[in-house]
Design a protein around this motif. Sequence first.
Motif, PDB file in Angstrom:
ATOM      1  N   LEU A 107       0.821  -1.034  -0.008  1.00 43.88           N
ATOM      2  CA  LEU A 107      -0.054   0.035   0.140  1.00 43.88           C
ATOM      3  C   LEU A 107       0.939   1.210  -0.055  1.00 43.88           C
ATOM      4  CD1 LEU A 107      -3.041  -0.483   2.251  1.00 43.88           C
ATOM      5  CD2 LEU A 107      -3.142   0.100  -0.038  1.00 43.88           C
ATOM      6  N   LEU A 108       1.859   1.342   0.747  1.00 46.48           N
ATOM      7  CA  LEU A 108       2.773   2.376   0.824  1.00 46.48           C
ATOM      8  C   LEU A 108       3.315   2.523  -0.685  1.00 46.48           C
ATOM      9  CD1 LEU A 108       3.776   4.746   2.488  1.00 46.48           C
ATOM     10  CD2 LEU A 108       5.739   2.993   3.600  1.00 46.48           C
ATOM     11  N   THR A 109       3.969   1.615  -1.199  1.00 40.39           N
ATOM     12  CA  THR A 109       4.484   1.664  -2.475  1.00 40.39           C
ATOM     13  C   THR A 109       3.411   2.599  -3.597  1.00 40.39           C
ATOM     14  OG1 THR A 109       5.621  -0.210  -2.322  1.00 40.39           O
ATOM     15  CG2 THR A 109       5.238   0.474  -4.499  1.00 40.39           C
ATOM     16  N   ILE A 110       2.311   2.198  -3.393  1.00 38.19           N
ATOM     17  CA  ILE A 110       1.263   2.946  -4.239  1.00 38.19           C
ATOM     18  C   ILE A 110       1.149   4.353  -3.841  1.00 38.19           C
ATOM     19  CG2 ILE A 110      -1.228   2.751  -5.092  1.00 38.19           C
ATOM     20  CD1 ILE A 110      -1.243  -0.054  -4.397  1.00 38.19           C
ATOM     21  N   VAL A 111       1.023   4.451  -2.323  1.00 41.62           N
ATOM     22  CA  VAL A 111       0.834   6.088  -2.044  1.00 41.62           C
ATOM     23  C   VAL A 111       1.958   6.779  -2.460  1.00 41.62           C
ATOM     24  CG1 VAL A 111       0.836   7.231   0.111  1.00 41.62           C
ATOM     25  CG2 VAL A 111      -0.495   5.421   0.051  1.00 41.62           C
ATOM     26  N   ILE A 112       3.232   6.520  -2.165  1.00 39.18           N
ATOM     27  CA  ILE A 112       4.438   7.083  -2.508  1.00 39.18           C
ATOM     28  C   ILE A 112       4.371   7.270  -4.169  1.00 39.18           C
ATOM     29  CG2 ILE A 112       7.034   6.814  -2.673  1.00 39.18           C
ATOM     30  CD1 ILE A 112       6.995   5.463   0.080  1.00 39.18           C
ATOM     31  N   ASP A 113       4.227   6.603  -4.903  1.00 34.39           N
ATOM     32  CA  ASP A 113       4.057   6.730  -6.388  1.00 34.39           C
ATOM     33  C   ASP A 113       3.024   7.713  -6.759  1.00 34.39           C
ATOM     34  OD1 ASP A 113       5.433   5.475  -8.842  1.00 34.39           O
ATOM     35  OD2 ASP A 113       3.487   5.777  -9.382  1.00 34.39           O
ATOM     36  N   THR A 114       1.926   7.544  -6.262  1.00 36.43           N
ATOM     37  CA  THR A 114       0.886   8.411  -6.546  1.00 36.43           C
ATOM     38  C   THR A 114       0.791   9.763  -6.089  1.00 36.43           C
ATOM     39  OG1 THR A 114      -0.799   6.356  -6.350  1.00 36.43           O
ATOM     40  CG2 THR A 114      -1.912   8.631  -6.344  1.00 36.43           C
ATOM     41  N   MET A 116       3.638  11.053  -4.153  1.00 39.91           N
ATOM     42  CA  MET A 116       5.061  11.798  -3.619  1.00 39.91           C
ATOM     43  C   MET A 116       6.151  11.665  -4.866  1.00 39.91           C
ATOM     44  SD  MET A 116       4.987  10.223   0.205  1.00 39.91           S
ATOM     45  CE  MET A 116       3.644  10.211   0.825  1.00 39.91           C
ATOM     46  N   THR A 117       5.832  11.096  -5.827  1.00 40.21           N
ATOM     47  CA  THR A 117       6.812  10.998  -6.886  1.00 40.21           C
ATOM     48  C   THR A 117       6.503  11.767  -8.226  1.00 40.21           C
ATOM     49  OG1 THR A 117       7.067   8.539  -6.232  1.00 40.21           O
ATOM     50  CG2 THR A 117       7.891   9.159  -8.499  1.00 40.21           C
ATOM     51  N   PRO A 118       7.702  12.444  -8.469  1.00 41.36           N
ATOM     52  CA  PRO A 118       7.405  13.325  -9.664  1.00 41.36           C
ATOM     53  C   PRO A 118       7.108  12.707 -10.906  1.00 41.36           C
ATOM     54  CG  PRO A 118       9.597  13.811  -8.325  1.00 41.36           C
ATOM     55  CD  PRO A 118       9.122  12.393  -7.940  1.00 41.36           C
ATOM     56  N   ALA A 119       6.362  13.120 -11.770  1.00 40.99           N
ATOM     57  CA  ALA A 119       5.715  12.523 -12.855  1.00 40.99           C
ATOM     58  C   ALA A 119       6.843  11.600 -13.678  1.00 40.99           C
ATOM     59  CB  ALA A 119       4.921  13.384 -13.788  1.00 40.99           C
ATOM     60  N   ASP A 120       8.179  12.217 -13.917  1.00 41.61           N
ATOM     61  CA  ASP A 120       9.009  11.739 -14.877  1.00 41.61           C
ATOM     62  C   ASP A 120       9.897  10.481 -14.104  1.00 41.61           C
ATOM     63  OD1 ASP A 120      10.150  13.516 -12.887  1.00 41.61           O
ATOM     64  OD2 ASP A 120      11.790  13.386 -14.240  1.00 41.61           O
ATOM     65  N   LYS A 121       9.422  10.268 -12.464  1.00 37.59           N
ATOM     66  CA  LYS A 121      10.043   9.181 -12.058  1.00 37.59           C
ATOM     67  C   LYS A 121       9.107   8.024 -11.577  1.00 37.59           C
ATOM     68  CE  LYS A 121      14.233  11.329 -10.980  1.00 37.59           C
ATOM     69  NZ  LYS A 121      14.476  12.532 -10.264  1.00 37.59           N
ATOM     70  N   LYS A 122       7.897   8.352 -12.049  1.00 39.21           N
ATOM     71  CA  LYS A 122       7.061   7.354 -11.422  1.00 39.21           C
ATOM     72  C   LYS A 122       6.989   5.880 -12.168  1.00 39.21           C
ATOM     73  CE  LYS A 122       2.970  10.338 -10.793  1.00 39.21           C
ATOM     74  NZ  LYS A 122       2.757  10.228  -9.098  1.00 39.21           N
ATOM     75  N   ASN A 123       6.593   5.069 -11.372  1.00 38.98           N
ATOM     76  CA  ASN A 123       6.988   3.662 -11.500  1.00 38.98           C
ATOM     77  C   ASN A 123       5.594   2.666 -11.843  1.00 38.98           C
ATOM     78  OD1 ASN A 123       7.841   0.797 -11.930  1.00 38.98           O
ATOM     79  ND2 ASN A 123       9.469   1.228 -10.514  1.00 38.98           N
ATOM     80  N   PRO A 124       4.981   2.665 -12.835  1.00 43.29           N
ATOM     81  CA  PRO A 124       3.495   1.968 -12.990  1.00 43.29           C
ATOM     82  C   PRO A 124       3.859   0.658 -12.730  1.00 43.29           C
ATOM     83  CG  PRO A 124       4.007   3.499 -14.823  1.00 43.29           C
ATOM     84  CD  PRO A 124       5.483   3.557 -13.870  1.00 43.29           C
ATOM     85  N   LYS A 125       5.049  -0.106 -13.181  1.00 39.51           N
ATOM     86  CA  LYS A 125       5.162  -1.419 -12.789  1.00 39.51           C
ATOM     87  C   LYS A 125       5.216  -1.881 -11.391  1.00 39.51           C
ATOM     88  CE  LYS A 125       7.957  -5.468 -14.017  1.00 39.51           C
ATOM     89  NZ  LYS A 125       7.604  -6.249 -12.570  1.00 39.51           N
ATOM     90  N   LYS A 174      -7.923   4.923  -3.879  1.00 40.16           N
ATOM     91  CA  LYS A 174      -8.985   4.173  -4.540  1.00 40.16           C
ATOM     92  C   LYS A 174      -8.498   2.951  -5.185  1.00 40.16           C
ATOM     93  CE  LYS A 174     -10.743   8.942  -6.085  1.00 40.16           C
ATOM     94  NZ  LYS A 174     -10.003   9.752  -5.069  1.00 40.16           N
ATOM     95  N   LEU A 175      -8.038   2.035  -4.125  1.00 40.84           N
ATOM     96  CA  LEU A 175      -7.739   0.459  -4.364  1.00 40.84           C
ATOM     97  C   LEU A 175      -9.054  -0.012  -4.871  1.00 40.84           C
ATOM     98  CD1 LEU A 175      -5.223  -1.269  -4.440  1.00 40.84           C
ATOM     99  CD2 LEU A 175      -6.419  -2.155  -2.123  1.00 40.84           C
TER     100      LEU A 175
END
Length: 199
Positions: A107-114, A116-125, A174-175
């Motif tokens: 869950l924290l992985t999703i929160v951070i990417d959604t 706190m992560t800049p658009a150019d560093k997001k990790n959809p995988k 919104k899981l």
Amino acid sequence: MAQVKIYGSVQSRAARALWCARECGIEFEHLGTDSKALKADPEFARINPNGKVPAMVDGDVTLFESMAINLYLAHKYGKSLWPTTIGDEARTYQWSFWGMTEVEKPLLTIVIDTFMTPADKKNPKAVEDAKTALQSPLSVLNQALKGKSYLLGDTFTIADLNLAAIMAWAKLVKLDMTGNSDVANWLDRCLSRPAFRGK
């Protein structure tokens, strides 16, 4: 002055301890909402040498780790929150630790990417992998809640609070809870409590 002091911002895991303190109906002082200032404070280092929040002081008792704080507060102050049998006490520890080991990291992985992560560093995988990893624990929890309002039966306890405080992130991102309606309904019941909303 309140004897119980809780350190950490509401955007941190300190939110769990604040919710618990409100459920217990105790007076408490909320301190140290600036994490950087806390890390530089030698007084705080004596409370939590890890330099992280949350931390709690209750008279001569100092604690860190959100689950430990909540179990302590519920056991000492939250008569209606604390389970009444040794079996349910064990299940309280089970669900509290299970939430930390099986649910929190994905869950924290999703929160951070959604958020706190800049658009150019997001990790959809990484997000998709985390969502996949959550399917098994969600299924386990859904099965455990069949025919029950709460984890230990018909009454909201610290077991529910501890796990719901982690699962609240699922609402934030919104899981998709399709196929896990018992989890979704349980989480709604927990998060609709006035003490969760800061009242």
